[in-house]
Design a protein around this motif. Structure first.
Motif, PDB file in Angstrom:
ATOM      1  N   LYS A  15       0.889  -1.261   0.056  1.00 18.14           N
ATOM      2  CA  LYS A  15       0.013   0.012   0.187  1.00 18.14           C
ATOM      3  C   LYS A  15       0.795   1.318  -0.166  1.00 18.14           C
ATOM      4  N   LEU A  16       2.077   1.034   0.374  1.00 17.31           N
ATOM      5  CA  LEU A  16       2.952   2.172   0.294  1.00 17.31           C
ATOM      6  C   LEU A  16       4.062   1.897  -0.850  1.00 17.31           C
ATOM      7  N   GLY A  17       4.379   2.612  -1.655  1.00 22.27           N
ATOM      8  CA  GLY A  17       5.293   2.641  -2.776  1.00 22.27           C
ATOM      9  C   GLY A  17       6.372   3.658  -2.605  1.00 22.27           C
ATOM     10  N   PHE A  18       7.594   3.168  -3.097  1.00 21.53           N
ATOM     11  CA  PHE A  18       8.471   4.360  -2.775  1.00 21.53           C
ATOM     12  C   PHE A  18       9.106   4.742  -4.327  1.00 21.53           C
ATOM     13  N   GLY A  19       9.048   6.144  -4.423  1.00 22.79           N
ATOM     14  CA  GLY A  19       9.118   6.846  -5.408  1.00 22.79           C
ATOM     15  C   GLY A  19      10.513   7.507  -5.141  1.00 22.79           C
ATOM     16  N   LEU A  20      11.325   7.404  -6.482  1.00 22.42           N
ATOM     17  CA  LEU A  20      12.730   7.951  -6.488  1.00 22.42           C
ATOM     18  C   LEU A  20      12.824   9.121  -7.311  1.00 22.42           C
ATOM     19  N   MET A  21      12.123  10.191  -7.213  1.00 20.90           N
ATOM     20  CA  MET A  21      12.190  11.432  -7.792  1.00 20.90           C
ATOM     21  C   MET A  21      13.005  12.367  -7.231  1.00 20.90           C
ATOM     22  N   ARG A  22      13.075  12.318  -5.890  1.00 20.71           N
ATOM     23  CA  ARG A  22      13.963  13.282  -5.078  1.00 20.71           C
ATOM     24  C   ARG A  22      14.835  12.380  -4.115  1.00 20.71           C
ATOM     25  N   LEU A  23      15.899  12.091  -4.268  1.00 21.25           N
ATOM     26  CA  LEU A  23      16.999  11.409  -3.506  1.00 21.25           C
ATOM     27  C   LEU A  23      17.782  12.364  -2.865  1.00 21.25           C
ATOM     28  N   PRO A  24      18.485  11.814  -1.832  1.00 27.91           N
ATOM     29  CA  PRO A  24      19.652  12.807  -1.179  1.00 27.91           C
ATOM     30  C   PRO A  24      20.734  13.030  -2.236  1.00 27.91           C
ATOM     31  N   GLU A  37      23.311   7.160   0.955  1.00 33.55           N
ATOM     32  CA  GLU A  37      22.149   7.292   1.832  1.00 33.55           C
ATOM     33  C   GLU A  37      20.896   6.965   1.077  1.00 33.55           C
ATOM     34  N   ALA A  38      20.986   7.027  -0.137  1.00 29.13           N
ATOM     35  CA  ALA A  38      19.658   6.483  -0.900  1.00 29.13           C
ATOM     36  C   ALA A  38      19.562   4.999  -0.840  1.00 29.13           C
ATOM     37  N   GLU A  39      20.594   4.285  -0.745  1.00 27.80           N
ATOM     38  CA  GLU A  39      20.586   2.838  -0.331  1.00 27.80           C
ATOM     39  C   GLU A  39      19.988   2.604   1.044  1.00 27.80           C
ATOM     40  N   GLU A  65      17.511   6.129 -12.240  1.00 21.98           N
ATOM     41  CA  GLU A  65      17.372   4.471 -12.589  1.00 21.98           C
ATOM     42  C   GLU A  65      18.502   3.763 -12.114  1.00 21.98           C
ATOM     43  N   THR A  66      19.526   4.503 -12.376  1.00 20.00           N
ATOM     44  CA  THR A  66      21.107   3.715 -12.497  1.00 20.00           C
ATOM     45  C   THR A  66      21.446   3.327 -10.778  1.00 20.00           C
ATOM     46  N   VAL A  67      20.910   4.442  -9.930  1.00 18.52           N
ATOM     47  CA  VAL A  67      21.033   4.158  -8.592  1.00 18.52           C
ATOM     48  C   VAL A  67      20.152   3.057  -8.144  1.00 18.52           C
ATOM     49  N   LEU A  68      18.853   3.245  -8.440  1.00 21.91           N
ATOM     50  CA  LEU A  68      18.029   2.010  -8.029  1.00 21.91           C
ATOM     51  C   LEU A  68      18.400   0.785  -8.407  1.00 21.91           C
ATOM     52  N   GLY A  69      18.898   0.520  -9.840  1.00 24.48           N
ATOM     53  CA  GLY A  69      19.301  -0.856 -10.326  1.00 24.48           C
ATOM     54  C   GLY A  69      20.480  -1.169  -9.371  1.00 24.48           C
ATOM     55  N   GLY A  70      21.360  -0.387  -9.146  1.00 21.93           N
ATOM     56  CA  GLY A  70      22.453  -0.720  -8.301  1.00 21.93           C
ATOM     57  C   GLY A  70      21.975  -1.262  -6.868  1.00 21.93           C
ATOM     58  N   ILE A  71      21.156  -0.665  -6.352  1.00 22.68           N
ATOM     59  CA  ILE A  71      20.418  -1.030  -5.121  1.00 22.68           C
ATOM     60  C   ILE A  71      19.579  -2.149  -4.890  1.00 22.68           C
ATOM     61  N   LEU A  72      18.889  -2.492  -5.886  1.00 29.05           N
ATOM     62  CA  LEU A  72      17.917  -3.542  -5.815  1.00 29.05           C
ATOM     63  C   LEU A  72      18.669  -4.724  -6.274  1.00 29.05           C
ATOM     64  N   LYS A  73      19.658  -4.594  -7.187  1.00 29.58           N
ATOM     65  CA  LYS A  73      20.228  -6.035  -7.695  1.00 29.58           C
ATOM     66  C   LYS A  73      20.638  -7.197  -6.538  1.00 29.58           C
ATOM     67  N   LYS A  74      20.804  -6.729  -5.666  1.00 33.52           N
ATOM     68  CA  LYS A  74      21.327  -7.560  -4.436  1.00 33.52           C
ATOM     69  C   LYS A  74      19.904  -8.530  -3.896  1.00 33.52           C
ATOM     70  N   TYR A  75      18.673  -8.067  -4.285  1.00 32.52           N
ATOM     71  CA  TYR A  75      17.399  -8.367  -3.880  1.00 32.52           C
ATOM     72  C   TYR A  75      17.086  -9.649  -4.960  1.00 32.52           C
ATOM     73  N   PRO A  76      16.282 -10.623  -4.636  1.00 35.28           N
ATOM     74  CA  PRO A  76      15.793 -11.491  -5.848  1.00 35.28           C
ATOM     75  C   PRO A  76      14.888 -10.901  -6.482  1.00 35.28           C
ATOM     76  N   ARG A  77      14.897 -10.974  -7.869  1.00 31.29           N
ATOM     77  CA  ARG A  77      13.931 -10.167  -8.916  1.00 31.29           C
ATOM     78  C   ARG A  77      12.649 -10.380  -8.585  1.00 31.29           C
ATOM     79  N   ASP A  78      12.177 -11.380  -8.073  1.00 34.34           N
ATOM     80  CA  ASP A  78      10.671 -11.692  -8.046  1.00 34.34           C
ATOM     81  C   ASP A  78      10.206 -11.286  -6.770  1.00 34.34           C
ATOM     82  N   SER A  79      11.094 -10.566  -5.770  1.00 37.49           N
ATOM     83  CA  SER A  79      10.762 -10.100  -4.450  1.00 37.49           C
ATOM     84  C   SER A  79      10.352  -8.457  -4.551  1.00 37.49           C
TER      85      SER A  79
END
Length: 286
Positions: A15-24, A37-39, A65-79
């Motif tokens: 029910k809460l989503g995380f938007g990455l329009m304004r990051l540190p 800090e974004a991580e 996009e680049t930062v989010l990809g670098g952070i999420l890659k450590k998690y299973p893609r289907d998670s």
């Protein structure tokens, strides 16, 4: 974390989503993101059940996009569920959806997007999206068939009339919409009328409140209060991610109280200004 299920979309969405329009950022006035800090923020959200992450080609000049990809890659893609957007709202001489889409997949380090949106349908961009010579809609419909896009939708900041025109053009291809909605003022950007129109076309929708936080429309504050009206752990997560968030919510539970508090604050400020003015006038006379 609580989750929603939608009529047009498979699976559960937090029910809460995380938007990455304004990051540190590392430097003021520049779009260089502070990765560490974004991580911390993304990890905090993920570890507490947020599974919907929203970025766009133009956020932080492409660095989001680049930062989010670098952070999420450590998690299973289907998670996790990843949402990205095509920048057809940008004024350009030409539009190349294939090149842009390929670049986005590479930046995010994924093979597909769970949600993909035509970004910001407005009075200028709608012409671009509906112009067959660019082949934007046809290209992304094909990517969906190929499995590169799981769900195709759009975001909008346009008038209700233009939204209807857009839906008449391609509503049968759209599964969801992201709109701007202020819970304190449903007239802002005609949000109420847009919600009613989307319902007529059987299109699911989520809400962008701050440019950073996304909320599924059926979320209300009472979901995040315990039986004694105390904030639950889920609400504490919101406080840590977005300290000012509570200032931007209208809820079934506290809406009336919040309204009267705001009125009293304005009244006190008005009285203060009057007293200050009278004091200055009195000093001038003496």
């Amino acid at each position: 974390m609580k989750y929603s299920e939608f009529s047009n979309i498979n699976g559960k969405v937090s029910k809460l989503g995380f938007g990455l329009m304004r990051l540190p950022k590392l430097y003021e006035g520049k779009e260089d993101i502070d990765f560490k800090e974004a991580e911390k923020l993304v990890d905090l959200a993920y570890q507490n059940g947020v599974n919907y992450f929203d970025t766009a080609y133009v956020y932080h000049a492409g660095k989001s996009e680049t930062v989010l990809g670098g952070i999420l890659k450590k998690y299973p893609r289907d998670s996790f569920l990843l949402a990205d957007k095509y920048p057809g709202h940008q004024i350009c001489d030409t539009y190349t959806p294939a090149e842009t889409f390929k670049e986005q997949l590479e930046r995010c380090q994924v093979d597909y997007f769970d949600y993909y949106l035509l970004h910001n349908i407005n009075e200028n961009s709608a012409k671009v999206y509906m112009d067959d010579k660019w082949g934007i809609l046809d290209y992304f419909k094909e990517q969906k068939k190929l499995g590169k896009i799981k769900h195709l939708g759009f975001s909008c900041h346009c008038s209700v009339e233009l939204l209807k025109e857009f839906l008449d053009y391609c509503g049968d291809s759209m599964e969801f919409c992201q709109i701007q909605l202020n819970y304190l003022d449903w007239t802002l950007q005609d949000a109420k009328a847009k919600v009613e129109l989307l319902q007529k076309y059987n299109i699911d929708y989520n809400v962008e409140t701050l440019g950073e936080l996304l909320i599924n429309i059926d979320w209300v504050m009472t979901d995040y209060l315990d039986g004694n009206d105390n904030p639950t752990d889920d609400f504490r997560i919101i406080e840590r991610l977005y300290p000012s968030f509570f200032l931007n919510i209208d809820t079934q539970h506290v809406g009336g109280v919040a309204k009267w508090i705001a009125i009293l604050l304005v009244a006190f400020m008005a009285v203060g200004f009057v007293l200050l003015a009278l004091d200055r006038i009195g000093k001038k006379k003496t």
